[in-house]
Every structure is written in C-alpha cells, then in structure tokens.
Design an enzyme around this catalytic site. Structure first.
Site, PDB file in Angstrom:
ATOM      1  N   GLY A   1       5.444   0.811   6.107  1.00 54.20           N
ATOM      2  CA  GLY A   1       4.084   0.803   5.588  1.00 54.20           C
ATOM      3  C   GLY A   1       3.108   0.777   6.761  1.00 54.20           C
ATOM      4  N   GLY A   2       1.836   0.975   6.440  1.00 54.11           N
ATOM      5  CA  GLY A   2       0.781   0.804   7.436  1.00 54.11           C
ATOM      6  C   GLY A   2       0.621   1.936   8.432  1.00 54.11           C
TER       7      GLY A   2
ATOM      8  N   MET B   1      15.252   1.241   1.159  1.00 51.63           N
ATOM      9  CA  MET B   1      15.636   1.882   2.427  1.00 51.63           C
ATOM     10  C   MET B   1      16.997   1.357   2.871  1.00 51.63           C
ATOM     11  SD  MET B   1      12.067   1.746   4.526  1.00 51.63           S
ATOM     12  CE  MET B   1      10.477   1.953   3.700  1.00 51.63           C
TER      13      MET B   1
ATOM     14  N   GLY C   1       9.671   5.175   6.077  1.00 49.11           N
ATOM     15  CA  GLY C   1      10.307   4.097   6.845  1.00 49.11           C
ATOM     16  C   GLY C   1       9.479   2.831   6.953  1.00 49.11           C
TER      17      GLY C   1
ATOM     18  N   GLY D   1       1.804   7.107   1.448  1.00 49.36           N
ATOM     19  CA  GLY D   1       1.679   6.851   2.885  1.00 49.36           C
ATOM     20  C   GLY D   1       0.254   6.957   3.392  1.00 49.36           C
ATOM     21  N   GLY D   2      -0.287   5.824   3.824  1.00 44.09           N
ATOM     22  CA  GLY D   2      -1.595   5.824   4.483  1.00 44.09           C
ATOM     23  C   GLY D   2      -2.783   6.019   3.558  1.00 44.09           C
TER      24      GLY D   2
ATOM     25  N   GLY E   1       0.232   0.701  -0.275  1.00 46.69           N
ATOM     26  CA  GLY E   1       0.878  -0.558   0.091  1.00 46.69           C
ATOM     27  C   GLY E   1      -0.074  -1.445   0.848  1.00 46.69           C
ATOM     28  N   SER E   2      -0.201  -1.190   2.153  1.00 48.08           N
ATOM     29  CA  SER E   2      -0.990  -2.099   2.983  1.00 48.08           C
ATOM     30  C   SER E   2      -2.461  -2.113   2.583  1.00 48.08           C
ATOM     31  CB  SER E   2      -0.833  -1.743   4.462  1.00 48.08           C
ATOM     32  OG  SER E   2      -1.059  -0.378   4.663  1.00 48.08           O
TER      33      SER E   2
ATOM     34  N   MET F   1      14.958   5.833  -0.427  1.00 44.31           N
ATOM     35  CA  MET F   1      15.075   6.421   0.913  1.00 44.31           C
ATOM     36  C   MET F   1      16.460   6.065   1.429  1.00 44.31           C
ATOM     37  SD  MET F   1      11.237   5.548   2.141  1.00 44.31           S
ATOM     38  CE  MET F   1      11.034   4.392   0.799  1.00 44.31           C
TER      39      MET F   1
HETATM   40  C1  DX5 Z   1       6.914   4.358   3.379  1.00 45.12           C
HETATM   41  C2  DX5 Z   1       6.937   3.967   1.923  1.00 45.12           C
HETATM   42  C3  DX5 Z   1       5.626   3.666   1.329  1.00 45.12           C
HETATM   43  C4  DX5 Z   1       4.856   2.545   1.975  1.00 45.12           C
HETATM   44  C5  DX5 Z   1       3.417   2.925   1.944  1.00 45.12           C
HETATM   45  O1  DX5 Z   1       8.141   4.895   3.739  1.00 45.12           O
HETATM   46  O2  DX5 Z   1       7.534   4.992   1.156  1.00 45.12           O
HETATM   47  O3  DX5 Z   1       5.692   3.503  -0.074  1.00 45.12           O
HETATM   48  O4  DX5 Z   1       4.988   1.303   1.339  1.00 45.12           O
HETATM   49  O5  DX5 Z   1       2.684   1.997   2.654  1.00 45.12           O
HETATM   50  P1  DX5 Z   1       1.199   2.255   3.109  1.00 45.12           P
HETATM   51  O6  DX5 Z   1       0.382   2.465   1.865  1.00 45.12           O
HETATM   52  O7  DX5 Z   1       0.864   1.031   3.857  1.00 45.12           O
HETATM   53  O8  DX5 Z   1       1.222   3.493   3.965  1.00 45.12           O
HETATM   54 ZN    ZN Z   2       7.405   4.863  -1.057  1.00 45.99          ZN
END
Ligand code: DX5
Ligand code: ZN
Length: 215
Positions: free
Chosen positions: A142-143, A35, A140, A176-177, A197-198, A66
């Site tokens: 995680g979580g 990012m 932008g 995402g999510g 991610g999270s 990104m």
């Molecule tokens: C968000 C990222 C994701 C992020 C996902 O902009 O592109 O890759 O790490 O995180 P979770 O799984 O926590 O939504």
């Molecule tokens: Zn990503």
C-alpha cells in the site's frame, strides 16, 4: 462510484473495529489483499482472517489474490466466504478452469493485470468475467504513487463494453494510489469501483475520506 476500502494499511490489532468504522461510513465493499511472498515479494493473510471477517461483516468481500497458481487455493477462499475472487492473469495458466470453478460456486470472478501487462492480454476472457481489476501501482504494498497512464486501459475496457453490451458485463475496478487528487480523472476514465487503502486508513476522518471518493 463504488468505494472498496483495502484493509492492508489498518492497525491489525484493531481489525474488527476498523472494519466496523468503514461500514458505518456506508461502504458496501471491502477489499482484501492476499499476498504469498512469491507472486509478489510481500506476505499478508489468508483463509482464517477472511473467515473471521466474514463472521463479523456482511460487506461484499472483494478478495484480491496476489498468489501464484491460485487454482490450488481457490476452494479455501470460496469456503472462507469471499463474494468476489480476483486472480492475476500473470499468476496462472489455468484461467479458464478457475472461471469455471468460481462460476459454479455462484460467486463472482475478476481478473487483474499488473501495470506492464497490456489489457489486450485478457480480451478472450472478458465475456466470461464479472470484473477487471487494473493495477495502478506494482502489486505488493500500500501507499505507492498512482500511475495515471493506467487509465488508458480503463478507457479501452469501457469502450469495449459499450460497443458489445450483449457479451460484456464486467465492472472496471482500479487499485493503487487512489486519493482525492486523482479521483476525478479516475471517474472520468470510466472506473466503476475504486480500491483505497492508505488514503482512507491513514486519514484522521474516514467518513470524509470515503465521501471524497464517492463522486
Ligand atoms: C497493493 C494492493 C492494494 C493496496 C492499495 O498491491 O493490491 O489493494 O492496499 O493501497 P493504497 O490505496 O495505499 O495504494
Ligand atoms: Zn488490492
């Protein structure tokens, strides 16, 4: 289902150990979120970090850029050892050039779209790319909370691919999510690769979390 852990929510002082830990759980892909503080408000990491990850891991490095005008930094990420580079449709006017550069380098190319971008926007590129990344949160952070309506885009992509197998070979990835509560709907809609991610890195048992996504 391919599971691609996103390192965005790891303790970065333990990055190497965290990558080894998910590698030991049998994952094959690692999702790396770059990012720039411009295309998205947040800022993460870039070439030096990816280069060092490349040195310690043989996982497929799935680099999610990104960043605005990714064409300007493409060579950096290719040199750093990315296997798959995904750029955002909204971030550049040079998509055709980028596809050409990445394909020439022998690496894989993906295009991602934000939640408000219709999937029809990228239709002209679908016969030239290896992956489509559907964002199921605003990029932008995680979580965030999963947006189930994004699965309509996945269903369209799947049916386009089924109806045109000679021209379309893209994988469908979602980001995402993602967690154990939505993975079944995600799988049923036609997703091939999930980023998480999270859900993985904030859990106390990575193996259990990862296997709950490997449907
Ligand atoms: C968000 C990222 C994701 C992020 C996902 O902009 O592109 O890759 O790490 O995180 P979770 O799984 O926590 O939504
Ligand atoms: Zn990503």
């Amino acid at each position: 289902m391919i599971v691609a852990p996103s390192i965005l929510s790891v303790d970065f002082s333990r990055l190497g150990d965290e990558i080894k830990a998910v590698e030991d759980c049998g994952v094959k892909w690692l999702h790396l979120d770059v990012m720039d503080g411009h295309f998205v408000p947040n800022l993460t990491y870039g070439r030096p970090v990816i280069k060092n990850i490349r040195l310690l891991s043989s996982l497929l490095l799935d680099v999610h850029l990104m960043i605005s005008e990714p064409e300007k930094l493409l060579q950096d990420f290719l040199d750093a050892g990315a296997d798959l580079i995904t750029i955002h449709y909204e971030a550049t006017q040079k998509i055709a050039d980028i596809i050409g550069i990445i394909q020439k380098s022998g690496k894989k190319i993906g295009i991602s779209i934000k939640p408000n971008t219709p999937v029809e926007s990228i239709k002209n590129f679908l016969d030239k790319i290896d992956l489509v990344l559907i964002m199921s949160v605003e990029p932008g952070w995680g979580g965030q909370k999963f947006m189930p309506e994004m699965l309509e885009k996945v269903k369209k992509l799947k049916s386009w691919r089924e109806n045109n197998p000679e021209n379309y070979h893209y994988l469908i990835e979602i980001d995402g999510g993602i967690n154990d509560k939505n993975i079944l709907d995600v799988k049923n809609s036609g997703v091939d690769v999930v980023v998480a991610g999270s859900y993985i890195f904030k859990s106390d048992n990575y193996k259990k979390a990862i296997s709950s996504l490997h449907l």
